[in-house]
Enzyme design. Structure first.
Site, PDB file in Angstrom:
ATOM      1  N   TYR A  92       0.814  -1.212   0.000  1.00 49.32           N
ATOM      2  CA  TYR A  92       0.000   0.000   0.000  1.00 49.32           C
ATOM      3  C   TYR A  92       0.850   1.266   0.000  1.00 49.32           C
ATOM      4  CZ  TYR A  92      -4.192   2.730   1.291  1.00 49.32           C
ATOM      5  OH  TYR A  92      -5.263   3.604   1.323  1.00 49.32           O
ATOM      6  N   SER A 187       1.172  -7.700   1.706  1.00 47.93           N
ATOM      7  CA  SER A 187       0.156  -6.760   2.157  1.00 47.93           C
ATOM      8  C   SER A 187      -0.809  -6.440   1.008  1.00 47.93           C
ATOM      9  CB  SER A 187       0.813  -5.502   2.737  1.00 47.93           C
ATOM     10  OG  SER A 187      -0.140  -4.698   3.415  1.00 47.93           O
ATOM     11  N   GLN A 188      -0.872  -5.194   0.527  1.00 44.20           N
ATOM     12  CA  GLN A 188      -1.708  -4.916  -0.638  1.00 44.20           C
ATOM     13  C   GLN A 188      -1.307  -5.822  -1.798  1.00 44.20           C
ATOM     14  OE1 GLN A 188      -2.963  -0.852  -2.584  1.00 44.20           O
ATOM     15  NE2 GLN A 188      -0.961  -1.401  -3.369  1.00 44.20           N
ATOM     16  N   ASP A 273       0.000  -9.143  14.013  1.00 40.49           N
ATOM     17  CA  ASP A 273      -0.274  -8.181  12.939  1.00 40.49           C
ATOM     18  C   ASP A 273      -1.579  -7.448  13.212  1.00 40.49           C
ATOM     19  OD1 ASP A 273      -0.595  -6.775  10.579  1.00 40.49           O
ATOM     20  OD2 ASP A 273      -0.121  -8.478   9.281  1.00 40.49           O
ATOM     21  N   HIS A 303       3.162  -6.694  11.149  1.00 39.52           N
ATOM     22  CA  HIS A 303       2.874  -6.703   9.716  1.00 39.52           C
ATOM     23  C   HIS A 303       4.100  -6.992   8.858  1.00 39.52           C
ATOM     24  CE1 HIS A 303       0.270  -6.207   6.357  1.00 39.52           C
ATOM     25  NE2 HIS A 303       0.851  -5.123   5.909  1.00 39.52           N
TER      26      HIS A 303
END
Length: 324
Positions: A92, A187-188, A273, A303
């Site tokens: 992100y 992640s993203q 996370d 994360h």
């Protein structure tokens, strides 16, 4: 940050009942068919760099709406025959950055295609080079609520389409073996990997790390961290829009794409996370339809998940999928 989500035994059994739009498949078929009306127009321009071990190409291709999307293709130096390829999606607000940031998979002997993310890459460590020319209704700062009033206008409709087209762009290069392509991201990037895994049926493997964009209803109420907190902040002002918001998000939930994925998959999660809570990751993992699936669990990590340890796990796992 201590573990605040479900215990691991409950995570392994967690299967939320998430409403899926009746026209989910039709929505994506129409979206990708509309994108296919635009010529892919994949272009690869050599980049001169003092990196004798690799060859780098500056990539552009037509994504959603025919909009230009940028990327890098990194090849081992001296490549003369088509190689298996890894298509990578970015976290992100990250951008494709500079080519020397993407050497791992070329060092392992593979073609490495890195997709820039439209409109992002000005708030992290790596700059982006792809604008998003589409406007939006009022939204909370960030990307997660842009166009959220209608799935047809939603920001991630464009990004998921770009991600599918990126696989086609990678396959368009003559030194990429189009039959042996994997997708991965963190992640993203992990969320985009899940979407592509559900929309592109012939990938040989996917590796979503600590994936974002999964189990939106739980994520939006479990964590107060961004980016998921963007949803809560939006609804804090627009109290009457809750049903509309979560209906739009249901077209983009990684859990629904996971239910359509068949390629071998290597997931990861960190049990501390709070950006992408482990229950949201397990929701996608447990829904994943492919029989060959594994999840690496990092009990004391946030994360960052496994970080370099997860990369090492991928380096041991992915070649066996790409070279078969």
């Amino acid at each position: 940050m201590a573990q605040t989500d479900l215990p691991l035994d409950q995570l392994r059994a967690y299967r939320p009942s998430l409403p899926e739009p009746e026209d989910f498949d039709a929505f994506w078929e129409k979206t990708l068919a509309a994108a296919a009306e635009h010529e892919l127009a994949a272009r690869f321009e050599p980049v001169e760099l003092p990196l004798p071990g690799v060859e780098v190409l500056d990539v552009s291709f037509a994504g959603y709406g025919g909009h230009t999307v940028k990327g890098w293709l990194v090849l081992p130096a001296g490549t003369r025959e088509p190689l298996p390829a890894v298509v990578e999606y970015i976290g992100y607000n990250g951008g494709r950055g500079l080519p020397h940031m993407h050497l791992l998979w070329a060092a392992a002997g593979f073609a490495h295609f890195v997709m820039d993310t439209r409109g992002q890459g000005s708030g992290g460590l790596a700059e982006g080079a792809t604008p998003d020319p589409v406007g939006s209704d009022p939204a909370f700062p960030g990307y997660l609520t842009r166009g959220i009033g209608d799935p047809h206008d939603y920001y991630y409709r464009r990004v998921y389409t770009d991600a599918v087209r990126a696989v086609s762009a990678a396959r368009a290069h003559p030194l990429v073996d189009s039959a042996r392509v994997a997708a991965l991201g963190t992640s993203q990037g992990g969320g985009l990997t899940l979407a592509v895994g559900g929309l592109v049926p012939d990938l040989v493997a996917i590796a979503p790390d600590v994936p974002f964009l999964c189990d939106f209803p739980r994520a939006a109420t479990l964590t107060d961290r961004l980016p998921y907190r963007e949803i809560g902040q939006f609804l804090k002002a627009r109290r009457a829009d809750r049903e509309t918001v979560f209906r739009t998000l249901s077209y983009f939930d990684g859990v629904h794409f996971a239910a359509r994925g068949r390629a071998p998959a290597l997931f990861s999660t960190g049990l501390e996370d709070m950006t992408c809570p482990p229950s949201t990751v397990f929701a996608a993992f447990n829904a994943y339809a492919g029989e060959d699936k594994t999840i690496e669990v990092y009990p004391f990590n946030d994360h960052e998940g496994g970080g370099p340890y997860q990369q090492l796990a991928q380096l041991h796992w992915l070649p066996g999928k790409l070279r078969t």
